[in-house]
Design a protein around this motif. Structure first.
Motif, PDB file in Angstrom:
ATOM      1  N   GLY A  39      51.626  74.246  24.561  1.00 58.16           N
ATOM      2  CA  GLY A  39      52.881  74.131  23.840  1.00 58.16           C
ATOM      3  C   GLY A  39      53.662  75.420  23.876  1.00 58.16           C
ATOM      4  O   GLY A  39      53.481  76.264  24.730  1.00 58.16           O
ATOM      5  N   SER A  58      53.293  69.354  21.173  1.00 62.84           N
ATOM      6  CA  SER A  58      54.584  70.024  21.077  1.00 62.84           C
ATOM      7  C   SER A  58      55.236  70.086  22.463  1.00 62.84           C
ATOM      8  O   SER A  58      55.473  69.034  23.053  1.00 62.84           O
ATOM      9  CB  SER A  58      54.404  71.412  20.461  1.00 62.84           C
ATOM     10  N   CYS A 115      52.851  65.146  18.843  1.00 64.49           N
ATOM     11  CA  CYS A 115      54.111  65.748  18.389  1.00 64.49           C
ATOM     12  C   CYS A 115      54.937  66.267  19.557  1.00 64.49           C
ATOM     13  O   CYS A 115      55.426  67.407  19.553  1.00 64.49           O
ATOM     14  CB  CYS A 115      53.832  66.868  17.382  1.00 64.49           C
ATOM     15  N   THR A 123      66.267  68.167  15.177  1.00 65.65           N
ATOM     16  CA  THR A 123      65.418  69.321  14.882  1.00 65.65           C
ATOM     17  C   THR A 123      66.155  70.245  13.917  1.00 65.65           C
ATOM     18  O   THR A 123      67.316  70.000  13.566  1.00 65.65           O
ATOM     19  CB  THR A 123      65.016  70.053  16.175  1.00 65.65           C
ATOM     20  N   ASP A 168      56.774  66.352  10.357  1.00 69.96           N
ATOM     21  CA  ASP A 168      57.102  67.273  11.436  1.00 69.96           C
ATOM     22  C   ASP A 168      58.617  67.291  11.597  1.00 69.96           C
ATOM     23  O   ASP A 168      59.207  66.349  12.098  1.00 69.96           O
ATOM     24  CB  ASP A 168      56.432  66.826  12.745  1.00 69.96           C
ATOM     25  N   ARG A 184      60.193  70.025  13.090  1.00 63.62           N
ATOM     26  CA  ARG A 184      60.527  70.743  14.315  1.00 63.62           C
ATOM     27  C   ARG A 184      60.681  69.765  15.470  1.00 63.62           C
ATOM     28  O   ARG A 184      61.660  69.792  16.208  1.00 63.62           O
ATOM     29  CB  ARG A 184      59.429  71.778  14.613  1.00 63.62           C
ATOM     30  N   VAL A 185      59.684  68.897  15.652  1.00 63.40           N
ATOM     31  CA  VAL A 185      59.785  67.797  16.620  1.00 63.40           C
ATOM     32  C   VAL A 185      59.675  66.517  15.795  1.00 63.40           C
ATOM     33  O   VAL A 185      58.581  66.036  15.525  1.00 63.40           O
ATOM     34  CB  VAL A 185      58.678  67.861  17.687  1.00 63.40           C
ATOM     35  N   HIS A 240      53.599  69.201  11.877  1.00 63.83           N
ATOM     36  CA  HIS A 240      53.381  69.500  13.293  1.00 63.83           C
ATOM     37  C   HIS A 240      51.897  69.678  13.577  1.00 63.83           C
ATOM     38  O   HIS A 240      51.447  69.457  14.685  1.00 63.83           O
ATOM     39  CB  HIS A 240      54.158  70.762  13.654  1.00 63.83           C
TER      40      HIS A 240
END
Length: 715
Positions: free
Chosen positions: A494, A575, A599, A611, A659, A661-662, A691
């Motif tokens: 990631g 990720s 994720c 995001t 999550d 962020r993603v 995440h």
């Protein structure tokens, strides 16, 4: 006669049963003991460590988890360095951290931040108590500052704040404590409209309404200071009063983001107070006078991350970490020096083509030690104040090293050491020779009799003529020349800028994967640090380009080995590694027989719109997809969702609801695409995870589903 036969039959059955038990015991004794998901959660996890001022004692914390209880407990230990003898100072607390010594010799006191915790029955009783709260409530059910006499074990609760404290730092003089605490500065809907107490909504005016795994709670984390008298802390003073910003900087900042001056009169701290927070990496180093509250920004003209200030022991210098380029969260990490008297600033690591992570001053204030990614490891380096740009490598070998503290003579240091086989242990490191002696033995009992994986380093050719560094994990008992063919996993990292080092992960654990019977190849593909700045930067703006070719080159090189079953190869990642899996689903040919994405990013356009830290996608993808036709073309070229027509490989999607962020919709989109296209697929959904998967039982479930999915196609 019948009675005699019955007795004889009973005796015979008993003998047979004893024989079976003996055989089972013998078989059990010869069974290979290897790492399992359940055993992984039995491992004690080293927390913090701190060296006494005279260098004779080492205090450290260990956290252990009880799977049945779905929670962990922390303990505090004290080790004598001369003979290694260790005693327990605290056992089974809910939390113990921020451990530090104050004072000299026998009068040195150990401070820490902690919460005792209560068992379920005690908690239940407390909840049923309708009596008014005692005026002398000590609030020990929240993290507080404590001190402990290491000789007698006597505990003193230093603070008693209703909401507790975080990130405790005691002044070198022992006269004050610094800590962080959340301060409410924004109003909720119900406070704005008092006549609507049951309204359930948010009014959102900027983009940082949620971050990483939590919604904005109308509070900001502020740095506070309180005087200590007779072992107790007085009223706290908010050093950031009225400021709608946080110290430490979320989501990953901790107590390393502020420090006391040696005389206890000043604190240097990190603050990101900027417009369009979500588009900026402009954090700054500030100093504040503890008595007057007067503040000064030392790095206001520097546009990148400036953080983690550390005073030299003699008080002459202030060093801090700095990234030069605005908006790039993975820029080269530099060490900057400020001479406090003159205010002049210079870079100590000038010209070094590597990161300098962490700042640890030598006792004489003449050198700084730091960790740096180096060829798939984290090594310790030192650099002198009089020789900027000239480093010396202190450690070596296939380990990740990190400095804890120097002994008073500066010739030795306490460090942590880990690799892919075993988690962190404390070690006594000879700074001159690089030799070390392991001090802690937290998990020796677990590893006794455990047959472990083998980790090897190899380089493979890239399509552009470069060499790709790879780690390869082989199962216990693996032999290259016995004719056996093994299934293989390609691990996709990631980041996208985060080295595959000698870390021991509790999720993506190569030792565990190998113990389940897989050969694992983990390529340090384009974009990962430890191989020069250009290698690190080449991922930005080229997500589906050379980095993906590097992964396929590493996969093909391993598949060419006679011990790999070419029909039993899978790809896994989280990720950006999850993005990689989705990309390879449509662009990897027929190499892979099964895939797992945790994720992962599936649709670049919807990712941009959902995001939170936009500086990341702005840098790596060039900005929003509507910014220009050229950028839109790049989005179309590199977005996995555009290649779903090629999907046929069985796919396991894993994602957490929290999550941000993603966002979880990325996983949902991928699962929908697989299902509509009749691709064998499964969705493992965690409603309370972000995440990462942090709950112990969720962690074991994650591994069980993970290995079950792999076994369907690869075993």
């Amino acid at each position: 006669m019948n009675r005699i036969l019955s007795v004889a039959l009973l005796v015979l059955l008993a003998c047979l049963q004893q024989t079976n038990v003996a055989q089972e015991a013998a078989e059990s004794a010869t069974e290979t003991k290897t790492l399992t998901p359940e055993l992984l959660w039995k491992l004690g996890r080293l927390g913090e460590a701190t060296l006494s001022p005279d260098g004779t004692h080492l205090a450290y914390t260990v956290r252990r988890y009880v799977l049945a209880d779905n929670k962990g407990k922390s303990s505090l230990f004290l080790m004598k360095l001369d003979d290694g003898s260790t005693k327990t100072l605290l056992d089974s607390w809910s939390s113990v951290g921020s451990i530090q010594w104050v004072g000299e010799g026998d009068s040195a006191t150990l401070f820490f931040e902690g919460m005792e915790g209560k068992d379920d029955e005690e908690d239940s009783d407390a909840a049923d108590d309708d009596e008014e709260e005692d005026e002398d409530e000590d609030h020990s059910d929240a993290p507080q500052a404590w001190s402990i006499d290491v000789g007698s074990g006597e505990l003193t609760q230093v603070s008693a704040l209703e909401d507790g404290i975080s990130n405790l730092k005691v002044s070198p003089t022992g006269k004050h404590i610094a800590y962080t605490q959340d301060v409410k500065l924004d109003k909720t809907v119900n406070e704005l409209y008092e006549d609507l107490p049951e309204a359930d909504a948010r009014i959102i005016d900027d983009l940082m309404y949620r971050h990483w795994n939590a919604w904005h709670d109308y509070k900001y984390t502020h740095l506070h200071v309180a005087a200590i008298a007779d072992g107790k802390a007085g009223d706290g003073k908010d050093l950031m009063e009225g400021i709608k910003a946080d110290c430490p900087v979320p989501p990953f900042g901790g107590s390393e983001q502020f420090n006391w001056s040696p005389d206890g009169k000043e604190i240097a701290y990190t603050l990101k107070d900027t417009e369009k927070w979500e588009e900026s990496t402009d954090s700054n180093v500030w100093i504040v006078n503890v008595e007057s509250g007067e503040k000064k920004n030392l790095t206001g003209e520097m546009p990148g991350y400036d953080k983690d200030p550390v005073y030299s022991p003699d008080g002459k210098w202030l060093a801090f970490q700095s990234m030069e380029r605005a908006g790039f969260e993975s820029d080269r990490n530099r060490i900057m020096l400020i001479e406090r008297e003159s205010g002049t600033m210079r870079e100590l690591t000038i010209g070094l083509d590597q990161n300098a992570n962490g700042i640890h001053w030598t006792p004489d204030s003449q050198k700084i030690a730091f960790a740096s990614e180096y060829r798939g490891t984290d090594q310790m380096f030192e650099i002198g104040l009089e020789s900027p740009g000239t480093k010396r490598q202190v450690t070596s070998g296939q380990f990740n090293w990190h400095v804890v503290d120097f002994l008073p003579d500066g010739k030795s240091a306490i460090a942590t050491k880990m690799n892919m086989i075993r988690p962190n242990e404390l070690t006594l490191l000879n700074v001159e020779s690089g030799d070390d002696k392991v001090l802690s033995h937290i998990n020796d009992d677990v590893y006794e009799g455990l047959e472990v994986a083998t980790i090897e380093e190899r380089f493979v050719d890239a399509t552009d003529g470069q060499k790709i560094h790879c780690w390869v994990a082989y199962p216990p008992g693996f032999k290259k020349d016995d004719g056996k063919k093994w299934p293989m996993l390609t691990y996709c990292q990631g980041g996208p800028q985060g080295q595959i080092g000698q870390w021991f992960s509790y999720r993506w654990n190569f030792h565990l994967m190998a113990a389940q019977g897989y050969v694992v190849v983990a390529p340090n593909r384009r974009g990962l640090p430890g191989f020069g700045r250009k290698w690190n930067d080449d991922i930005s703006g080229d997500w589906g380009g050379q980095a993906m070719k590097d992964i396929l080159s590493a996969t093909d090189a391993m598949m060419a080995e006679p011990y790999i079953n070419k029909d039993k190869v899978g790809a896994i990642g989280a990720s950006f590694g999850g993005y990689t899996v989705y990309w390879l689903m449509g662009n990897g040919g027929d190499r892979f027989k099964t895939m797992i994405a945790h994720c992962g990013v599936f649709n670049l356009e919807s990712m941009y719109g959902s995001t939170e830290e936009l500086f990341f996608v702005n840098w790596d993808l060039g900005g929003p997809y509507w910014k220009s036709d050229a950028i839109k073309k790049e989005y179309d070229l590199f977005s996995p969702h555009n290649f779903v027509k090629n999907w046929k490989t069985p796919l396991l999607v894993i994602h957490g609801q929290k999550d941000f962020r993603v966002p979880v919709t990325q996983g949902m989109e991928a699962f929908t695409a697989a299902q509509v296209n009749d691709v064998p697929s499964r969705f493992l959904y965690f409603p309370e995870e972000g995440h990462w998967v942090q709950s112990p039982q969720n962690g074991v479930l994650w591994h069980r589903v993970f290995f079950d999915w792999l076994a369907r196609e690869l075993k």
